[in-house]
Design a protein around this motif. Sequence first.
Motif, short mmCIF file in Angstrom:
data_model
loop_
_atom_site.label_atom_id
_atom_site.label_comp_id
_atom_site.label_asym_id
_atom_site.label_seq_id
_atom_site.Cartn_x
_atom_site.Cartn_y
_atom_site.Cartn_z
N VAL A 177 0.86 -1.19 0.00
CA VAL A 177 0.00 0.00 0.00
C VAL A 177 0.89 1.24 0.00
CG1 VAL A 177 -1.94 -1.08 1.18
CG2 VAL A 177 -0.13 0.01 2.53
N ARG A 178 0.33 2.38 -0.40
CA ARG A 178 1.10 3.62 -0.32
C ARG A 178 1.35 3.95 1.15
NH1 ARG A 178 -1.58 8.08 1.26
NH2 ARG A 178 -3.86 7.97 1.39
N HIS A 181 -1.51 5.03 3.49
CA HIS A 181 -2.72 4.19 3.57
C HIS A 181 -3.02 3.85 5.03
CE1 HIS A 181 -5.38 0.73 2.98
NE2 HIS A 181 -5.52 1.10 1.72
N ARG A 239 -0.25 1.01 -10.57
CA ARG A 239 0.35 2.14 -9.86
C ARG A 239 -0.70 3.23 -9.59
NH1 ARG A 239 5.17 4.56 -8.90
NH2 ARG A 239 6.25 2.73 -9.68
N VAL A 242 -3.14 2.20 -6.81
CA VAL A 242 -2.50 2.18 -5.49
C VAL A 242 -2.31 3.59 -4.95
CG1 VAL A 242 -0.34 1.67 -4.29
CG2 VAL A 242 -1.38 -0.06 -5.77
N TYR A 243 -1.80 4.49 -5.79
CA TYR A 243 -1.47 5.83 -5.31
C TYR A 243 -2.65 6.80 -5.31
CZ TYR A 243 3.54 4.87 -5.07
OH TYR A 243 4.77 4.37 -4.72
N ASP A 246 -6.10 4.31 -3.26
CA ASP A 246 -5.83 3.54 -2.04
C ASP A 246 -6.11 2.04 -2.19
OD1 ASP A 246 -4.60 5.30 -0.40
OD2 ASP A 246 -6.35 5.78 0.82
N TYR A 247 -5.88 1.51 -3.38
CA TYR A 247 -5.98 0.07 -3.55
C TYR A 247 -4.78 -0.62 -2.90
CZ TYR A 247 -9.94 -0.31 -6.79
OH TYR A 247 -11.18 -0.31 -7.36
N ILE A 248 -4.99 -1.87 -2.53
CA ILE A 248 -3.89 -2.72 -2.06
C ILE A 248 -3.41 -3.54 -3.25
CG2 ILE A 248 -3.24 -4.63 -0.54
CD1 ILE A 248 -5.52 -3.71 1.33
N ALA A 249 -2.11 -3.49 -3.52
CA ALA A 249 -1.55 -4.23 -4.65
C ALA A 249 -1.03 -5.58 -4.18
CB ALA A 249 -0.41 -3.44 -5.29
N LEU A 265 6.06 3.00 -0.80
CA LEU A 265 5.13 1.88 -0.62
C LEU A 265 5.56 1.07 0.61
CD1 LEU A 265 4.38 0.26 -4.11
CD2 LEU A 265 2.93 1.78 -2.76
#
Length: 323
Positions: A177-178, A181, A239, A242-243, A246-249, A265
């Motif tokens: 996560v960023r 987050h 990318r 995520v940024y 606020d998704y979780i990669a 990250l």
Amino acid sequence: MRSKLSRYMINLEHFATVVEYGNISAASSVLGITQPALTRSIMRLEEVVGTQLLHRSARGVSPTECGKAMIDHIHAAESELNKALAVVQAIRGDNEGRISCGAGSVSMNHILPTAVSRTKRRIGKVQFNLVEGRTYELLYKLQNCELDLVLGIEQADGQFADLISERLLEEEFYFCVRAGHPLASQSELNFSDLVGREQLVMPVLSSSPVERALNLELSRHGCELGDNRVETLSHAVMRHLVYEDDYIAFCSSIWFRDDIRSGALKVLKGDWDFPQFGTLLFRRSGDVTTPWLSYFINEIRSAAVELRSGAENAAPRTQKVVS
């Protein structure tokens, strides 16, 4: 002893062209012969092999099962002849050739750019055909002589045991996560909650070792992936989500190695455990290695060493939390 088919090379060419175009008329035009002459050529080849090679209908032609097998070997023979020509060119001192390479997203984005750039600077006339895709699909192309080499994830089922391979690097799959987050500062996260409730972005994992490892972890925890996820092979899409959202990669450690190293990250930790996955270089056994292909493979190895060194410094291996 020469095969009896070697006396019918022109017939084999006619047959392959007909299969390629799926139509006698179109193939005859490309070959520059009449339709009756082309039909007789195919019938003569069928007499020689003793079986029907084409299904004929008003809509065109298609290969029979025996015809498909014949086509596979014609393509393989054509590839070997091209290699023979490449070897002759190398002996003559011609500094020109063609390399067809398949790769997964990690290798395509992080290994091949460096290897291609360095090879082109050294061997200016070499031509590259680079194909991105899932490893198992690319390995079929390699077996069928459509590619010279493949960079992809190690296959565990033995389906491609006839190919030779060498390990280039190891990669892990993380939940990232960023830095800002809400989950970035938490520890001992719950796998079931993470995959079932949170917004996830992840690569397309169909029929891959990573998918099998994820399914094993889902089974171990008795849960399923939630519907609130995006699957993509695009690094740019992952990318952005995520940024910006606020998704979780769920991604390879190599994809975001610089972001992890810089602290932009954060790698999440919790009650899950994924194995490492090997990125391998696959080739056909017994292939002739031309000078330019040999040079390119060495540059791939060098790029992988540099990438491996950077990835090892990016983040420590996540530890499994025992509950």
